[in-house]
Design a protein around this motif. Structure first.
Motif, short mmCIF file in Angstrom:
data_model
loop_
_atom_site.label_atom_id
_atom_site.label_comp_id
_atom_site.label_asym_id
_atom_site.label_seq_id
_atom_site.Cartn_x
_atom_site.Cartn_y
_atom_site.Cartn_z
N THR A 360 5.24 11.40 4.52
CA THR A 360 4.80 12.23 3.39
C THR A 360 5.82 13.33 3.10
O THR A 360 6.14 13.61 1.94
CB THR A 360 3.43 12.86 3.70
OG1 THR A 360 2.49 11.82 3.95
CG2 THR A 360 2.94 13.70 2.54
N GLU A 363 8.83 11.76 1.47
CA GLU A 363 8.51 11.40 0.09
C GLU A 363 8.53 12.63 -0.82
O GLU A 363 9.06 12.58 -1.94
CB GLU A 363 7.12 10.74 0.06
CG GLU A 363 6.69 10.28 -1.33
CD GLU A 363 5.31 9.67 -1.31
OE1 GLU A 363 4.79 9.34 -2.39
OE2 GLU A 363 4.74 9.52 -0.20
N SER A 443 7.60 4.70 1.21
CA SER A 443 7.59 5.46 -0.05
C SER A 443 6.18 5.75 -0.53
O SER A 443 5.99 6.59 -1.41
CB SER A 443 8.36 4.69 -1.12
OG SER A 443 7.75 3.42 -1.35
N ASN A 444 5.18 5.06 0.04
CA ASN A 444 3.77 5.30 -0.29
C ASN A 444 3.00 5.52 1.03
O ASN A 444 2.28 4.63 1.50
CB ASN A 444 3.17 4.13 -1.07
CG ASN A 444 3.89 3.88 -2.38
OD1 ASN A 444 3.62 4.49 -3.41
ND2 ASN A 444 4.88 2.96 -2.34
N SER A 445 3.18 6.66 1.66
CA SER A 445 2.64 6.92 3.00
C SER A 445 1.13 6.91 3.06
O SER A 445 0.54 6.69 4.12
CB SER A 445 3.17 8.26 3.51
OG SER A 445 2.82 9.30 2.61
N TYR A 446 0.47 7.18 1.94
CA TYR A 446 -0.99 7.17 1.94
C TYR A 446 -1.56 5.80 2.26
O TYR A 446 -2.71 5.66 2.71
CB TYR A 446 -1.51 7.66 0.58
CG TYR A 446 -1.19 6.71 -0.57
CD1 TYR A 446 -2.08 5.70 -0.95
CD2 TYR A 446 0.00 6.83 -1.27
CE1 TYR A 446 -1.79 4.84 -1.98
CE2 TYR A 446 0.29 5.97 -2.31
CZ TYR A 446 -0.61 4.98 -2.67
OH TYR A 446 -0.32 4.12 -3.69
#
Length: 472
Positions: A360, A363, A443-446
């Motif tokens: 996060t 990013e 790139s999309n840690s969620y």
């Protein structure tokens, strides 16, 4: 003058001598009459019965002497076994287990109270009897005759109960058959295997053997075969007794030879419910509690870190408590596998959030660089205290230049950006799919939390299925 005095003394002695003889002849008569008078008074006082308290000690001695005379104890040497020099004397054994008092995993032993009965024949103790009835004696007579020297192999402690008297019974039959019974509590070694603890089954045994007489002098055997071992209803707190079974064998000692040995084998199966309440259920709850962090916002750093550290410390406490109540063995137990696997799941949940927090931050830094934020701005400062990123803290003065640009320049930049995105997409397609997916997740840690919500429960469920199918 001296002659006169001597003659006077002689005359006095001659006069007193008949009186002295008369009194001495009457004294025994008076003493005899006195005894008769006392005896008659005693009978009148007790209603014609003589008081037996005065004769109690003498009566006991006379009865014991009569028993020894009847069994002819003084006529034989009972330091030698019956039939010395001939074949081995058979001694039957009969055991009744009263209770199994305790079983210790730490000391690897058990404590048992039992009635040990011996049967053999000694012709030296045969006696004539018209009614063919046996005679029963206590421990006082046992010390004067020969009895088998049976002891418990691998015994740590043992004693004969002596309240209110020594719990020893000797019964002699007219033909010389003897029953010798004693009540004993013994603590003996039990070599336990904890590989499957607490889903284990232990096989313990109590071994009986003669100490001095080998198989050439004494032959031990079970009196009634498998019926020689009898038990009362025994209930234990942590074990269920599946089977009691007698057996026999031979033991060899290099210095003295072969000895007959009897075994009391019993199988113990551990109750699992106690450990389910104390160990397994709390461990499962701690693992499930660690999954709660996957549903908490990834920017809430204090909440997720404190939850992860709490579950890790609780698992460490459970592991320490179980290890303290177990012996220090060098192999892995079944409960160790479960606890450490659960600890690994809890630990991975903490590592998962560390990865989410790191990706996060990376990013956010990339977004700040693309937005041309001044280098003096540090994105981690916004998350240092509460873990939340605030857009109002960004200096947007640099964005005014972009808004004042002509439309032509904006269109030109749009075409260039489109061309660059197309070029980057072509390059991404050429990469390995796993690396491409990893880059996409970074790139999309969620999405890491989204995957963890499914992967962690399924993996833990699979582990439980494999664990319980192997050990249960």
């Amino acid at each position: 003058m001296r002659v006169v005095l001597l003659a006077f003394r002689l005359m006095c002695l001659a006069w007193l001598w008949p009186v002295t003889q008369l009194n001495s002849s009457n004294f025994p008569v008076k003493r005899r009459h006195k005894e008769t008078y006392l005896d008659e008074n005693t009978k009148q006082k007790h209603g014609g019965r003589v008081d037996l308290k005065m004769k109690k000690l003498d009566s006991t001695k006379s009865l014991l002497i009569k028993s020894e005379q009847l069994l002819r104890i003084e006529d034989h040497d009972f330091a030698m076994r019956p039939g010395f020099g001939g074949s081995a004397i058979p001694v039957g054994i009969d055991v009744q287990v009263e209770s199994v008092d305790s079983i210790s995993e730490v000391n690897m032993d058990f404590t048992m109270t039992l009635y040990l009965r011996h049967y053999w024949q000694d012709d030296r103790l045969a006696f004539p009897s018209s009614s063919n009835k046996s005679r029963t004696f206590d421990s006082r007579l046992v010390k004067k005759i020969w009895v088998p020297d049976v002891f418990f192999v691998h015994s740590k402690r043992s004693f004969i109960h002596d309240t209110t008297m020594e719990n020893i019974m000797l019964r002699v039959f007219p033909d010389g058959n003897i029953l010798y019974s004693v009540r004993i509590t013994v603590t003996a070694l039990c070599s336990m295997d904890f590989s499957s603890f607490p889903l284990d089954t232990q096989n313990c045994s109590l071994e009986l053997e003669s100490y001095a007489y080998n198989e050439n002098d004494l032959m031990l055997y079970w009196k009634n075969g498998n019926d020689s071992l009898r038990t009362d209803e025994i209930v234990l707190s942590q074990f269920f007794i599946e089977d009691f079974q007698p057996s026999f064998g031979l033991a060899f000692y290099s210095s003295t030879g072969w000895y007959n040995r009897l075994y009391i084998n019993f199988i113990l199966r551990r109750h699992i419910f106690f450990f389910m309440l104390q160990t397994y259920f709390p461990t499962m709850l701690m693992v499930m509690l660690s999954w709660v962090s996957f549903w908490i916002d990834r920017r809430a750093v204090p909440a997720r870190v404190s939850l992860g550290i709490t579950t890790v410390l609780t698992m460490s406490t459970i592991i320490t408590g179980v290890s303290a109540s177990m012996p220090q063995v060098s192999y892995v137990k079944a409960v160790d596998i479960y606890l450490w696997a659960s600890f690994l799941f809890v630990f991975l949940s903490v590592i998962e959030y560390a990865a989410v927090n790191y990706f996060t931050t990376v990013e956010e830094m990339k977004k700040l660089k693309k937005a041309k934020i001044p280098a003096s701005y540090n994105a981690t400062q916004a998350m240092a205290f509460d873990g939340c990123f605030h857009d109002n803290e960004i200096d947007l003065t640099s964005f005014t230049e972009m808004s004042s640009m002509p439309n032509t320049e904006r269109n030109t930049q749009t075409r260039n950006s489109t061309a660059s995105v197309t070029t980057e997409g072509t390059r991404l397609r050429r990469k390995h799919p796993m690396i491409q997916n990893l880059s996409f997740i970074m790139s999309n840690s969620y999405m890491i939390d989204s995957y963890s919500r499914v992967i962690f429960p399924l993996a833990y469920l699979l582990f439980n299925v494999i664990y319980w199918s192997m050990y249960a």
